[in-house]
Design a protein around this motif. Structure first.
Motif, PDB file in Angstrom:
ATOM      1  N   MET A 128      35.256  39.245  20.410  1.00  0.00           N
ATOM      2  CA  MET A 128      35.047  37.941  21.047  1.00  0.00           C
ATOM      3  C   MET A 128      36.258  37.547  21.882  1.00  0.00           C
ATOM      4  SD  MET A 128      31.997  36.953  20.121  1.00  0.00           S
ATOM      5  CE  MET A 128      31.925  35.184  20.245  1.00  0.00           C
ATOM      6  N   VAL A 129      36.438  38.235  22.990  1.00  0.00           N
ATOM      7  CA  VAL A 129      37.544  37.902  23.891  1.00  0.00           C
ATOM      8  C   VAL A 129      37.396  36.471  24.390  1.00  0.00           C
ATOM      9  CG1 VAL A 129      38.766  38.579  25.985  1.00  0.00           C
ATOM     10  CG2 VAL A 129      37.657  40.316  24.580  1.00  0.00           C
ATOM     11  N   THR A 130      36.166  36.025  24.559  1.00  0.00           N
ATOM     12  CA  THR A 130      35.898  34.671  25.042  1.00  0.00           C
ATOM     13  C   THR A 130      36.430  33.604  24.092  1.00  0.00           C
ATOM     14  OG1 THR A 130      33.718  34.882  24.013  1.00  0.00           O
ATOM     15  CG2 THR A 130      33.856  35.272  26.381  1.00  0.00           C
ATOM     16  N   HIS A 186      42.181  32.899  27.830  1.00  0.00           N
ATOM     17  CA  HIS A 186      43.136  32.855  28.945  1.00  0.00           C
ATOM     18  C   HIS A 186      43.312  34.223  29.589  1.00  0.00           C
ATOM     19  CE1 HIS A 186      45.348  33.904  25.265  1.00  0.00           C
ATOM     20  NE2 HIS A 186      46.119  34.632  26.048  1.00  0.00           N
ATOM     21  N   ALA A 187      43.074  35.296  28.807  1.00  0.00           N
ATOM     22  CA  ALA A 187      43.223  36.644  29.355  1.00  0.00           C
ATOM     23  C   ALA A 187      42.107  36.988  30.338  1.00  0.00           C
ATOM     24  CB  ALA A 187      43.234  37.666  28.218  1.00  0.00           C
ATOM     25  N   MET A 188      41.055  36.174  30.362  1.00  0.00           N
ATOM     26  CA  MET A 188      39.927  36.436  31.250  1.00  0.00           C
ATOM     27  C   MET A 188      40.050  35.716  32.590  1.00  0.00           C
ATOM     28  SD  MET A 188      36.839  36.063  28.441  1.00  0.00           S
ATOM     29  CE  MET A 188      35.575  36.600  29.589  1.00  0.00           C
ATOM     30  N   LEU A 189      40.941  34.741  32.681  1.00  0.00           N
ATOM     31  CA  LEU A 189      40.940  33.853  33.841  1.00  0.00           C
ATOM     32  C   LEU A 189      41.228  34.566  35.160  1.00  0.00           C
ATOM     33  CD1 LEU A 189      42.663  30.659  32.388  1.00  0.00           C
ATOM     34  CD2 LEU A 189      40.253  31.021  32.890  1.00  0.00           C
ATOM     35  N   PRO A 195      46.378  27.292  40.135  1.00  0.00           N
ATOM     36  CA  PRO A 195      46.502  26.030  39.408  1.00  0.00           C
ATOM     37  C   PRO A 195      45.570  25.943  38.217  1.00  0.00           C
ATOM     38  CG  PRO A 195      45.280  25.741  41.449  1.00  0.00           C
ATOM     39  CD  PRO A 195      45.837  27.135  41.473  1.00  0.00           C
ATOM     40  N   ARG A 196      44.564  26.830  38.165  1.00  0.00           N
ATOM     41  CA  ARG A 196      43.603  26.781  37.071  1.00  0.00           C
ATOM     42  C   ARG A 196      43.970  27.711  35.936  1.00  0.00           C
ATOM     43  NH1 ARG A 196      38.315  28.660  39.444  1.00  0.00           N
ATOM     44  NH2 ARG A 196      37.705  28.384  37.295  1.00  0.00           N
ATOM     45  N   SER A 197      45.015  28.507  36.109  1.00  0.00           N
ATOM     46  CA  SER A 197      45.284  29.539  35.123  1.00  0.00           C
ATOM     47  C   SER A 197      46.728  29.515  34.665  1.00  0.00           C
ATOM     48  CB  SER A 197      44.967  30.916  35.722  1.00  0.00           C
ATOM     49  OG  SER A 197      45.402  31.923  34.842  1.00  0.00           O
ATOM     50  N   PRO A 198      46.987  29.650  33.347  1.00  0.00           N
ATOM     51  CA  PRO A 198      48.356  29.732  32.849  1.00  0.00           C
ATOM     52  C   PRO A 198      48.968  31.099  33.063  1.00  0.00           C
ATOM     53  CG  PRO A 198      46.826  29.963  31.039  1.00  0.00           C
ATOM     54  CD  PRO A 198      45.995  29.672  32.274  1.00  0.00           C
ATOM     55  N   PRO A 244      49.653  36.535  38.334  1.00  0.00           N
ATOM     56  CA  PRO A 244      49.079  37.831  38.678  1.00  0.00           C
ATOM     57  C   PRO A 244      49.931  39.010  38.256  1.00  0.00           C
ATOM     58  CG  PRO A 244      48.875  36.295  40.508  1.00  0.00           C
ATOM     59  CD  PRO A 244      49.758  35.640  39.482  1.00  0.00           C
ATOM     60  N   SER A 245      51.223  38.779  37.983  1.00  0.00           N
ATOM     61  CA  SER A 245      52.075  39.888  37.572  1.00  0.00           C
ATOM     62  C   SER A 245      51.674  40.447  36.217  1.00  0.00           C
ATOM     63  CB  SER A 245      53.535  39.424  37.522  1.00  0.00           C
ATOM     64  OG  SER A 245      53.682  38.370  36.580  1.00  0.00           O
ATOM     65  N   CYS A 246      50.865  39.679  35.461  1.00  0.00           N
ATOM     66  CA  CYS A 246      50.413  40.142  34.153  1.00  0.00           C
ATOM     67  C   CYS A 246      49.225  41.087  34.268  1.00  0.00           C
ATOM     68  CB  CYS A 246      50.010  38.951  33.279  1.00  0.00           C
ATOM     69  SG  CYS A 246      51.331  37.764  33.018  1.00  0.00           S
ATOM     70  N   ILE A 247      48.652  41.201  35.459  1.00  0.00           N
ATOM     71  CA  ILE A 247      47.453  41.988  35.660  1.00  0.00           C
ATOM     72  C   ILE A 247      47.798  43.262  36.415  1.00  0.00           C
ATOM     73  CG2 ILE A 247      45.102  41.932  36.587  1.00  0.00           C
ATOM     74  CD1 ILE A 247      45.629  39.912  34.377  1.00  0.00           C
TER      75      ILE A 247
END
Length: 227
Positions: free
Chosen positions: A161-163, A168-171, A193-196, A199-202
């Motif tokens: 259940m990632v959801t 936050h990992a899905m945003l 502005p919508r995500s904590p 992009p460097s984490c992806i």
């Protein structure tokens, strides 16, 4: 545009195969595509017998929750249960055991749809936790999907259940997935502005121009818990 988790992801995949012109895109979380293995079939049979004789008892709840949540979230002798698990147990108390029994029987009788996945032409984004019992199944499914239209995001220290465990990992992946349809356009790539998350984490592959178009490159992304 459809989103489904585990058995729900299987049903949506089946729908997309049958009605390809009605599905624009799929967001699948810990999806299934093969028929049940012998171990899963036997496990479901044992759960069915427990449900038949004892109803939704504590043991049945624990067995069901192991499918969906990581050990850290489920808690243990030294770690208390998370609020999510406690809420799920309360929801299970409200369910009729006969309906849960029918669900397990349906899971045991599901056909293998993996050979038809190559025919899918809608863009597909797959999320799976690396502690999910369906992790290998998700990897198998992504290998069967057309690589031009599919992408994989693996989340560390997470169950099925990632959801619920790590939404936050899905945003960021979802933002760039939806950008291909024009549903969402961030002001700049350096942050949202919508995500904590930044992009460097992806993985860079997910942020490439190719991944934001109609053809998603298959990737293997791991989200750090230290974000």
């Amino acid at each position: 545009m459809c989103i489904g988790v585990t058995a729900g992801a299987y049903i949506l995949s089946l729908f997309a195969l049958k009605y390809r012109d009605r599905v624009l895109g799929l967001i699948l979380v810990s999806p299934l595509c093969k028929g049940p293995s012998w171990t899963e079939w036997l496990y479901n049979k044992l759960l069915s017998n427990l449900l038949y004789y004892y109803g939704i008892c504590g043991l049945v709840k624990d067995c069901l929750l192991k499918r969906y949540f990581s050990k850290e979230v489920r808690g243990g002798a030294e770690v208390p249960e998370s609020d999510i698990v406690q809420a799920c147990k309360r929801l299970l108390d409200e369910r009729q055991s006969a309906n849960v029994l029918r669900f397990l029987e349906a899971m045991n009788g599901r056909p293998d749809i993996s050979e038809g996945l190559k025919r899918l032409r809608c863009r597909t984004l797959v999320f799976v936790g690396d502690e999910s019992p369906f992790h290998e199944e998700a990897l198998y499914m992504i290998s069967k999907l057309d690589k031009r239209y599919s992408a994989l995001v693996e989340v560390q220290a997470c169950g099925s259940m990632v959801t619920e465990e790590q939404p936050h990992a899905m945003l960021i992946p979802l933002e760039y997935f939806l950008m291909g349809y024009g549903f969402y356009r961030p002001v700049q790539l350096s942050g949202s502005p919508r995500s904590p998350l930044s992009p460097s984490c992806i993985s860079p592959e997910l942020l490439s121009l190719e991944s934001m178009g109609l053809k998603l490159k298959p990737i293997k992304t791991r989200i750090s818990l230290n974000v």
